[in-house]
Design a protein around this motif. Structure first.
Motif, mmCIF file in Angstrom:
data_model
loop_
_atom_site.group_PDB
_atom_site.id
_atom_site.type_symbol
_atom_site.label_atom_id
_atom_site.label_comp_id
_atom_site.label_asym_id
_atom_site.label_seq_id
_atom_site.Cartn_x
_atom_site.Cartn_y
_atom_site.Cartn_z
ATOM 1 N N LEU A 89 0.827 -1.204 0.000
ATOM 2 C CA LEU A 89 0.000 0.000 0.000
ATOM 3 C C LEU A 89 0.860 1.252 0.000
ATOM 4 O O LEU A 89 1.956 1.271 0.573
ATOM 5 N N ARG A 90 0.351 2.288 -0.638
ATOM 6 C CA ARG A 90 1.038 3.582 -0.645
ATOM 7 C C ARG A 90 0.471 4.479 0.462
ATOM 8 O O ARG A 90 -0.746 4.529 0.658
ATOM 9 N N PRO A 91 1.341 5.209 1.179
ATOM 10 C CA PRO A 91 0.851 6.038 2.289
ATOM 11 C C PRO A 91 0.063 7.268 1.828
ATOM 12 O O PRO A 91 -0.621 7.895 2.635
ATOM 13 N N ASP A 92 0.151 7.592 0.523
ATOM 14 C CA ASP A 92 -0.496 8.808 0.040
ATOM 15 C C ASP A 92 -1.869 8.563 -0.583
ATOM 16 O O ASP A 92 -2.537 9.517 -0.989
ATOM 17 N N LEU A 93 -2.310 7.298 -0.635
ATOM 18 C CA LEU A 93 -3.590 7.005 -1.286
ATOM 19 C C LEU A 93 -4.577 6.394 -0.293
ATOM 20 O O LEU A 93 -4.199 5.551 0.528
ATOM 21 N N PRO A 94 -5.853 6.784 -0.371
ATOM 22 C CA PRO A 94 -6.844 6.290 0.600
ATOM 23 C C PRO A 94 -7.155 4.807 0.418
ATOM 24 O O PRO A 94 -7.052 4.257 -0.673
ATOM 25 N N VAL A 95 -7.533 4.203 1.545
ATOM 26 C CA VAL A 95 -7.796 2.767 1.625
ATOM 27 C C VAL A 95 -9.118 2.552 2.343
ATOM 28 O O VAL A 95 -9.515 3.354 3.190
ATOM 29 N N ARG A 96 -9.811 1.473 1.998
ATOM 30 C CA ARG A 96 -10.935 1.029 2.832
ATOM 31 C C ARG A 96 -10.792 -0.463 3.086
ATOM 32 O O ARG A 96 -10.170 -1.180 2.287
ATOM 33 N N VAL A 97 -11.352 -0.925 4.196
ATOM 34 C CA VAL A 97 -11.239 -2.322 4.608
ATOM 35 C C VAL A 97 -12.633 -2.939 4.650
ATOM 36 O O VAL A 97 -13.576 -2.327 5.152
ATOM 37 N N GLU A 98 -12.763 -4.155 4.103
ATOM 38 C CA GLU A 98 -14.000 -4.932 4.192
ATOM 39 C C GLU A 98 -13.676 -6.239 4.895
ATOM 40 O O GLU A 98 -12.728 -6.924 4.510
ATOM 41 N N THR A 99 -14.450 -6.581 5.919
ATOM 42 C CA THR A 99 -14.157 -7.764 6.727
ATOM 43 C C THR A 99 -15.356 -8.695 6.779
ATOM 44 O O THR A 99 -16.495 -8.244 6.889
ATOM 45 N N THR A 100 -15.080 -9.998 6.694
ATOM 46 C CA THR A 100 -16.107 -11.014 6.944
ATOM 47 C C THR A 100 -15.598 -11.948 8.036
ATOM 48 O O THR A 100 -14.403 -12.249 8.094
ATOM 49 N N CYS A 101 -16.490 -12.380 8.913
ATOM 50 C CA CYS A 101 -16.133 -13.284 10.016
ATOM 51 C C CYS A 101 -16.989 -14.551 9.919
ATOM 52 O O CYS A 101 -18.202 -14.469 9.682
ATOM 53 N N ARG A 102 -16.332 -15.675 10.114
ATOM 54 C CA ARG A 102 -17.072 -16.949 10.060
ATOM 55 C C ARG A 102 -16.391 -17.967 10.971
ATOM 56 O O ARG A 102 -15.191 -18.175 10.876
ATOM 57 N N ALA A 103 -17.183 -18.563 11.852
ATOM 58 C CA ALA A 103 -16.704 -19.633 12.744
ATOM 59 C C ALA A 103 -15.437 -19.220 13.481
ATOM 60 O O ALA A 103 -14.463 -19.980 13.551
ATOM 61 N N SER A 104 -15.438 -17.996 14.018
ATOM 62 C CA SER A 104 -14.261 -17.479 14.719
ATOM 63 C C SER A 104 -14.657 -16.824 16.036
ATOM 64 O O SER A 104 -15.801 -16.377 16.200
ATOM 65 N N ARG A 105 -13.672 -16.739 16.932
ATOM 66 C CA ARG A 105 -13.935 -16.063 18.203
ATOM 67 C C ARG A 105 -14.113 -14.570 17.991
ATOM 68 O O ARG A 105 -14.819 -13.920 18.750
ATOM 69 N N ILE A 106 -13.474 -14.038 16.956
ATOM 70 C CA ILE A 106 -13.781 -12.663 16.548
ATOM 71 C C ILE A 106 -14.978 -12.769 15.603
ATOM 72 O O ILE A 106 -14.871 -13.322 14.503
ATOM 73 N N TYR A 107 -16.118 -12.270 16.065
ATOM 74 C CA TYR A 107 -17.349 -12.458 15.291
ATOM 75 C C TYR A 107 -17.963 -11.143 14.816
ATOM 76 O O TYR A 107 -18.885 -11.150 14.008
ATOM 77 N N HIS A 108 -17.448 -10.024 15.310
ATOM 78 C CA HIS A 108 -18.015 -8.719 14.961
ATOM 79 C C HIS A 108 -17.192 -8.100 13.827
ATOM 80 O O HIS A 108 -16.090 -7.582 14.053
ATOM 81 N N ALA A 109 -17.715 -8.168 12.601
ATOM 82 C CA ALA A 109 -16.959 -7.690 11.434
ATOM 83 C C ALA A 109 -16.663 -6.196 11.516
ATOM 84 O O ALA A 109 -15.580 -5.750 11.130
ATOM 85 N N GLY A 110 -17.607 -5.425 12.048
ATOM 86 C CA GLY A 110 -17.402 -3.976 12.153
ATOM 87 C C GLY A 110 -16.247 -3.632 13.077
ATOM 88 O O GLY A 110 -15.412 -2.772 12.752
ATOM 89 N N ALA A 111 -16.177 -4.307 14.218
ATOM 90 C CA ALA A 111 -15.089 -4.047 15.170
ATOM 91 C C ALA A 111 -13.746 -4.489 14.585
ATOM 92 O O ALA A 111 -12.722 -3.819 14.771
ATOM 93 N N ALA A 112 -13.745 -5.612 13.859
ATOM 94 C CA ALA A 112 -12.505 -6.087 13.227
ATOM 95 C C ALA A 112 -12.033 -5.109 12.155
ATOM 96 O O ALA A 112 -10.836 -4.791 12.064
ATOM 97 N N THR A 113 -12.966 -4.612 11.357
ATOM 98 C CA THR A 113 -12.628 -3.623 10.325
ATOM 99 C C THR A 113 -11.980 -2.396 10.957
ATOM 100 O O THR A 113 -10.964 -1.886 10.466
ATOM 101 N N GLN A 114 -12.553 -1.951 12.050
ATOM 102 C CA GLN A 114 -12.047 -0.762 12.758
ATOM 103 C C GLN A 114 -10.594 -0.959 13.187
ATOM 104 O O GLN A 114 -9.747 -0.072 13.012
#
Length: 368
Positions: A89-114
């Protein structure tokens, strides 16, 4: 490029078209592994660029650039901060993150994305934006966090030279894979007597001419830190097209559709070896020369409402094909088995394919 990284590359397919995509991938020299929803290969960044440029059946190319285990959000935060984001990734260009959770102890996709977004912003310095062209995809499954980059941007069915689109259009990626399922290799004539905006005919002409499907567009990977403009320019120039004979024909009763088809063929650079005529199905004409493939995507009735008249249309189509196209092979795309049978032709159904909320199949048979 001796230190070129090697990683898994996931080629997303239209559901139901994984098998013909795998054949296309193998024909281009890769070793595909078919999975639900796509095909996996291994390679480096030049493979990512080439896949985006050359593949007709893939809708998206995802580079799986790394993975780590995380059992809770604090661990995810810590390990995301140690991930080598600066390699890609380049530090000068914007990024967005998309997360999916399945069968994991981390189950909140929004919190993981954050957590992942914060790691990228604070460790790399890249800005975050909800509409960023660069998309990091995190999949958390069985406590394993897999990080992928969408290297494509707009879906690969958007070739970059088709502006005019008819109602209920066939996507270029689907058209290419249906042609492949019918054994099309660029040498056979192709006829579509209900051509709409010309997708089947133009796609067939491009394949015959050896034109790279991604030649007219840009890609998300051009904004990554791993991008090499000179190597990319050399790759794009490496595909040398040739001029096939005039053997790709479309017709439609709608004069507006024919204008669209001709304009699209002109933009695609295949106007010299395609022909589009305004005529109803009843005036179907057999092209001169050897038999080839007639492929059609007629109305299914889902948007029209009353399916009654469509049975008559399909019966007429079957009779016309039988009487005027002896030796040709027929391909019919429909969501209704009863409509395929109404043609009276000995057609067999292929796999179910997702198409705009519908489930369609390619029905095809032996030469008439």
């Amino acid at each position: 490029m001796s230190n070129e990284p090697d990683f898994e590359i996931f080629l997303v397919a239209t559901p139901g078209l994984e098998a013909p995509l795998a054949l296309e991938v193998a024909a281009l020299g890769w070793h595909p592994v078919t999975q639900p929803g796509g095909v996996t290969i291994r390679g480096g960044w030049p493979d990512v660029w080439r896949a985006n440029l050359m593949l007709r059946g893939a809708t998206r190319v995802l580079a799986r650039i790394g993975a780590f285990r995380a059992l809770h959000l604090a661990q995810l935060d810590k390990r995301a901060r140690k991930f080598p984001w600066a390699d890609v990734l380049r530090p000068d260009l914007p990024v967005r993150v998309e997360t999916t959770c399945r069968a994991s102890r981390i189950y909140h996709a929004g919190a993981a994305t954050q957590r992942i977004e914060r790691a990228i912003a604070e460790e790399l310095g890249a800005p975050l934006a909800p509409d960023a062209a660069i998309v990091v995809k995190a999949r958390i499954e069985d406590d394993l966090v897999t990080i992928s980059l969408d290297t494509t941007g707009e879906s690969l069915h958007k070739r970059g030279h088709k502006e005019a689109v008819a109602k209920a259009p066939m996507r270029e990626t689907m058209a290419a894979m249906f042609l492949r399922e019918m054994g099309f290799d660029g040498s056979q004539p192709v006829l579509d007597p209900m051509c709409g905006s010309g997708t089947f005919v133009i796609e067939a002409a491009e394949i015959a001419a050896g034109l790279a499907p991604g030649r007219s567009r840009g890609f998300a990977f051009e904004q990554l830190a791993s991008f090499d403009p000179r190597a990319w320019a050399a790759l794009r120039q490496g595909a040398v097209p040739h001029i096939p004979p005039l053997q790709f024909f479309g017709s439609d009763r709608d004069a507006g559709a024919i204008r669209m088809s001709r304009a699209n063929a002109e933009r695609a650079g295949v106007a010299d070896f395609t022909r589009f005529d305004c005529r109803p199905l009843a005036e179907l004409q057999r092209p001169e020369g050897v038999p080839g493939i007639v492929i059609v995507n007629p109305p299914y009735g889902t948007r029209i409402g009353n399916k009654g008249p469509l049975y008559g249309l399909h019966a007429t189509m079957g009779e016309l094909f039988r009487s005027r196209l002896a030796g040709w092979r027929v391909g019919l795309v429909t969501s209704e088995a009863a409509l395929a049978r109404a043609t009276g032709l000995p057609l067999l159904p292929g796999p179910v394919v997702a198409h705009g909320g519908l489930k369609v199949r390619l029905w095809q048979g032996e030469p008439l």
